[in-house]
Design an enzyme around this catalytic site. Sequence first.
Site, PDB file in Angstrom:
ATOM      1  N   THR A   1     -10.099 -38.006 -36.235  1.00 40.32           N
ATOM      2  CA  THR A   1      -9.027 -37.254 -35.268  1.00 40.32           C
ATOM      3  C   THR A   1      -9.809 -37.039 -33.861  1.00 40.32           C
ATOM      4  O   THR A   1     -11.205 -36.731 -34.152  1.00 40.32           O
ATOM      5  CB  THR A   1      -8.554 -35.954 -35.971  1.00 40.32           C
TER       6      THR A   1
ATOM      7  N   GLY B   1      -4.017 -32.317 -42.122  1.00 38.62           N
ATOM      8  CA  GLY B   1      -2.746 -32.495 -42.954  1.00 38.62           C
ATOM      9  C   GLY B   1      -2.604 -33.474 -43.936  1.00 38.62           C
ATOM     10  O   GLY B   1      -2.330 -33.518 -45.016  1.00 38.62           O
TER      11      GLY B   1
ATOM     12  N   ASP C   1      -9.732 -34.694 -32.318  1.00 31.32           N
ATOM     13  CA  ASP C   1      -9.834 -33.199 -32.217  1.00 31.32           C
ATOM     14  C   ASP C   1     -11.258 -32.681 -32.841  1.00 31.32           C
ATOM     15  O   ASP C   1     -11.739 -31.576 -32.713  1.00 31.32           O
ATOM     16  CB  ASP C   1      -8.919 -32.311 -32.972  1.00 31.32           C
TER      17      ASP C   1
ATOM     18  N   ARG D   1      -6.002 -40.710 -26.509  1.00 32.98           N
ATOM     19  CA  ARG D   1      -5.881 -41.138 -28.029  1.00 32.98           C
ATOM     20  C   ARG D   1      -5.835 -42.523 -27.820  1.00 32.98           C
ATOM     21  O   ARG D   1      -6.063 -43.121 -28.887  1.00 32.98           O
ATOM     22  CB  ARG D   1      -4.819 -40.578 -28.521  1.00 32.98           C
TER      23      ARG D   1
ATOM     24  N   GLU E   1      -6.442 -27.646 -24.574  1.00 32.66           N
ATOM     25  CA  GLU E   1      -4.761 -27.324 -24.721  1.00 32.66           C
ATOM     26  C   GLU E   1      -4.514 -25.770 -25.488  1.00 32.66           C
ATOM     27  O   GLU E   1      -3.322 -25.383 -25.348  1.00 32.66           O
ATOM     28  CB  GLU E   1      -3.912 -28.578 -25.282  1.00 32.66           C
TER      29      GLU E   1
ATOM     30  N   GLU F   1       4.610 -37.922 -41.429  1.00 33.48           N
ATOM     31  CA  GLU F   1       5.370 -37.512 -42.536  1.00 33.48           C
ATOM     32  C   GLU F   1       4.380 -36.547 -43.643  1.00 33.48           C
ATOM     33  O   GLU F   1       3.411 -36.861 -43.971  1.00 33.48           O
ATOM     34  CB  GLU F   1       5.608 -38.687 -43.483  1.00 33.48           C
TER      35      GLU F   1
ATOM     36  N   HIS G   1      -5.848 -29.559 -30.043  1.00 34.86           N
ATOM     37  CA  HIS G   1      -5.312 -28.686 -30.804  1.00 34.86           C
ATOM     38  C   HIS G   1      -5.611 -27.380 -30.906  1.00 34.86           C
ATOM     39  O   HIS G   1      -5.810 -26.894 -29.784  1.00 34.86           O
ATOM     40  CB  HIS G   1      -5.098 -29.511 -32.241  1.00 34.86           C
TER      41      HIS G   1
ATOM     42  N   ARG H   1      -5.420 -27.536  -8.383  1.00 34.22           N
ATOM     43  CA  ARG H   1      -4.171 -28.694  -8.848  1.00 34.22           C
ATOM     44  C   ARG H   1      -4.821 -29.022 -10.319  1.00 34.22           C
ATOM     45  O   ARG H   1      -5.967 -28.691 -10.724  1.00 34.22           O
ATOM     46  CB  ARG H   1      -4.704 -30.053  -7.894  1.00 34.22           C
TER      47      ARG H   1
END
Length: 344
Positions: A136, A115, A138, A269, A233, A78, A182, A260
């Site tokens: 986090t 955020g 990250d 996480r 990623e 949110e 991220h 593979r």
Amino acid sequence: MEKRPKRIGILTAGGDCPGLNAAIRGVGKTAIVEHGMEVIGFVSGYTGLIHKEYTMLEESKLSGILTLGGTILGTSREKPFKNDLNNDDINKPELIVNNYRELGLDCLVCIGGNGTMKTAARLTDMGLNVVGIPKTIDNDVWGTEITFGFDSAIAIATEAIDRLHTTANSHQRAMVIEVMGHSAGWIALYAGMAGGGDVILIPEIDYNIRSVCKKVEKRFAEKKPYSIVVVAEGIKVPSSKTAGSYICECISEYTGVEARETRLGYIQRGGSPTTMDRILATRYGSYAVEIIAEGKYGKMVAMKDGHLTTIPLNEVENKLNLVSTDHPLVKMCRNMGVSFGDEY
Ligand code: F6P
């Protein structure tokens, strides 16, 4: 003289990570035991603050949670300051301020990533007393050397890479493993180094797919039976592909080597925090209450040169802690022959 803070709120927002409960416990126990404060836990991040959904965190509720993954309070993504077209008659920031006042809070502790810190800074602008705690997997929150959750994530990613070595060896394959992060490459860099990756691709270093393929082919030519390719990623790939699947497909197509892909995903996480994350989260939580007791607000607790400190929330927002291209780990990996896909 400002009155002593008696009642504080706490919430966990953004993606979860190991160590959140250790941080809640660090805040709660220090607040209750050392400072005689009351602690209110908001449910599901900023959502609970908007809708006044909370639970009183008595000390008994803080026992037995240190080792637990996830967050006992729940979390959400949110963003109360973002326009919500479906609910434009609800003024979320106003609801938050009203609830904060109605509940008689002296401070709000926001545990989260970038955020969450941005929202915390906006709430500070609206006159609330807020303290942030960075978390986090990250490790990309600006203003601190480390976030909790990161150590647990790299431990899991490293174990996964370890397991890929044996199966890669048996089948003489190139194994591509995609890890989270991220837009930062911290998890790929650390787990890639710890897991002995032959190629490490991170968003901060532009790669060339020919260079990646050349490295894999060279290893096979040198009679090295397999290759481990660790991919963050966030690297650039065609929009229809995930990072790992694109790199895997390219290796299969452009080299004679069977490839593979493994996408580690949310396993990074989940679960119990490592020893280091338990300690870091507890230290951040306990320190946050110490600064609240001193009446210091509008700040995020942080680690600098291995010491606890604070940084103003409005300095943290809109910035990211990314891997520098000349980071010592990058240099060391290169010196040992690891490819970052930018050679040749
Ligand atoms: O920020 C933590 C993180 O796990 C990132 O590594 C990942 O890209 C993202 O969250 C996934 O978000 P969600 O939980 O919304 O799928």
